[in-house]
Enzyme design. Structure first.
Site, short mmCIF file in Angstrom:
data_model
loop_
_atom_site.label_atom_id
_atom_site.label_comp_id
_atom_site.label_asym_id
_atom_site.label_seq_id
_atom_site.Cartn_x
_atom_site.Cartn_y
_atom_site.Cartn_z
N LYS A 16 0.84 -1.20 0.00
CA LYS A 16 0.00 0.00 0.00
C LYS A 16 0.88 1.26 0.00
O LYS A 16 2.09 1.18 0.21
CB LYS A 16 -0.93 -0.06 1.21
CG LYS A 16 -1.87 -1.28 1.20
CD LYS A 16 -2.76 -1.29 2.45
CE LYS A 16 -3.68 -2.48 2.50
NZ LYS A 16 -4.55 -2.45 3.72
N TYR A 56 -12.38 -3.14 -2.38
CA TYR A 56 -12.90 -3.09 -1.01
C TYR A 56 -14.42 -3.06 -1.00
O TYR A 56 -15.03 -2.37 -0.16
CB TYR A 56 -12.33 -1.88 -0.28
CG TYR A 56 -10.86 -2.01 0.09
CD1 TYR A 56 -10.40 -3.14 0.78
CD2 TYR A 56 -9.94 -1.02 -0.22
CE1 TYR A 56 -9.06 -3.28 1.14
CE2 TYR A 56 -8.59 -1.15 0.15
CZ TYR A 56 -8.17 -2.28 0.82
OH TYR A 56 -6.85 -2.40 1.19
N ASN A 119 -1.73 0.01 7.17
CA ASN A 119 -1.11 -1.23 7.66
C ASN A 119 -0.25 -1.90 6.59
O ASN A 119 -0.04 -3.11 6.59
CB ASN A 119 -2.16 -2.17 8.23
CG ASN A 119 -3.25 -2.49 7.23
OD1 ASN A 119 -3.15 -2.13 6.05
ND2 ASN A 119 -4.28 -3.16 7.67
N HIS A 122 -1.72 -5.46 1.72
CA HIS A 122 -2.94 -6.24 1.56
C HIS A 122 -2.56 -7.66 1.15
O HIS A 122 -1.62 -7.85 0.36
CB HIS A 122 -3.83 -5.64 0.46
CG HIS A 122 -4.92 -6.58 0.05
ND1 HIS A 122 -6.13 -6.65 0.71
CD2 HIS A 122 -4.96 -7.55 -0.91
CE1 HIS A 122 -6.86 -7.61 0.16
NE2 HIS A 122 -6.18 -8.18 -0.83
N GLU A 133 -9.30 -10.96 -6.91
CA GLU A 133 -8.35 -9.86 -6.81
C GLU A 133 -7.28 -9.92 -7.90
O GLU A 133 -6.90 -8.89 -8.46
CB GLU A 133 -7.72 -9.85 -5.41
CG GLU A 133 -8.72 -9.45 -4.35
CD GLU A 133 -8.30 -9.73 -2.91
OE1 GLU A 133 -9.09 -9.42 -2.01
OE2 GLU A 133 -7.20 -10.26 -2.70
N1 UDP Z 1 -9.49 -1.08 7.69
C1 UDP Z 1 -9.66 0.09 8.41
N2 UDP Z 1 -10.37 0.06 9.57
C2 UDP Z 1 -10.95 -1.07 10.03
C3 UDP Z 1 -10.79 -2.27 9.29
C4 UDP Z 1 -10.05 -2.23 8.13
O1 UDP Z 1 -9.16 1.15 8.00
O2 UDP Z 1 -11.60 -1.05 11.10
C5 UDP Z 1 -8.71 -1.05 6.43
C6 UDP Z 1 -7.29 -1.61 6.61
O3 UDP Z 1 -6.41 -0.90 5.75
C7 UDP Z 1 -7.48 -3.04 6.16
C8 UDP Z 1 -8.47 -2.86 5.00
O4 UDP Z 1 -9.35 -1.85 5.46
O5 UDP Z 1 -6.26 -3.64 5.76
C9 UDP Z 1 -9.24 -4.11 4.63
O6 UDP Z 1 -9.90 -4.59 5.79
P1 UDP Z 1 -9.92 -6.15 6.11
O7 UDP Z 1 -10.87 -6.35 7.24
O8 UDP Z 1 -10.16 -6.92 4.86
O9 UDP Z 1 -8.44 -6.41 6.68
P2 UDP Z 1 -7.17 -7.19 6.08
O10 UDP Z 1 -7.70 -8.36 5.31
O11 UDP Z 1 -6.42 -6.21 5.22
O12 UDP Z 1 -6.37 -7.60 7.29
MG MG Z 2 -9.15 -8.40 3.83
#
Ligand code: UDP
Ligand code: MG
Length: 145
Positions: A16, A56, A119, A122, A133
């Site tokens: 990212k 997303y 974070n 992805h 994806e």
């Molecule tokens: N995210 C966020 N706040 C939240 C949950 C997710 O900003 O409470 C963002 C974060 O960048 C995350 C992305 O949305 O990586 C996708 O969310 P997901 O739950 O799919 O998490 P991941 O699979 O990336 O761990």
């Molecule tokens: Mg995810």
């Protein structure tokens, strides 16, 4: 074995914008390389608002989505596909929990981040999402590897 058969899989990974801003691209890609995964696609690109909403789709109605959209579209990302035994689970384990503060030390998020939105990386969470994806980011008809 209690955790099922192991298969060669492909998984979609995206470094990212914060990963590139912080010059962590080599560090992060190196972790996947050193784990033994095989790189089969790699592209430096921007994520448009449209692609962000597709990628997303499960989050567009969340209160944090505007912040997530601004983040993921604000600079270049590295989109890539890695192949290996159980690659989806292996990569998710290397990446760590979504909230970087809760992510275990030794994971990418645990070692380099302190934020839940920003974070760094992805990674696909299932074979189904990996297929979607990879299709969203790469044109599989051009596949040569
Ligand atoms: N995210 C966020 N706040 C939240 C949950 C997710 O900003 O409470 C963002 C974060 O960048 C995350 C992305 O949305 O990586 C996708 O969310 P997901 O739950 O799919 O998490 P991941 O699979 O990336 O761990
Ligand atoms: Mg995810």
């Amino acid at each position: 074995m209690s955790d099922g058969a192991r298969h060669i899989e492909r998984t979609f990974v995206m470094l990212k914008p914060d990963a590139l801003e912080r010059s962590l691209m080599g560090e992060i890609l190196g972790r996947f390389e050193r784990k033994g995964l095989k790189l089969v696609r790699l592209e430096l690109r921007r994520v448009t608002k449209e692609l962000a909403a597709t990628h997303y789709a499960h989050l567009v109605d969340k209160p944090f989505y505007p912040e997530l959209e601004a983040y993921i579209t604000r600079g270049p990302v590295v989109a890539c596909v890695w192949e290996g035994i159980d690659a989806i689970r292996v990569v998710r384990n290397l990446v760590g929990a979504t909230d970087s503060i809760l992510a275990a030390a030794g994971t990418i998020r645990g070692d380099f981040g302190v934020d839940k939105t920003e974070n760094l990386v992805h990674a696909s969470d299932s074979p189904e999402s990996a297929a979607v994806e990879i299709r969203n980011f790469f044109n599989e008809s051009t596949s040569t590897l």
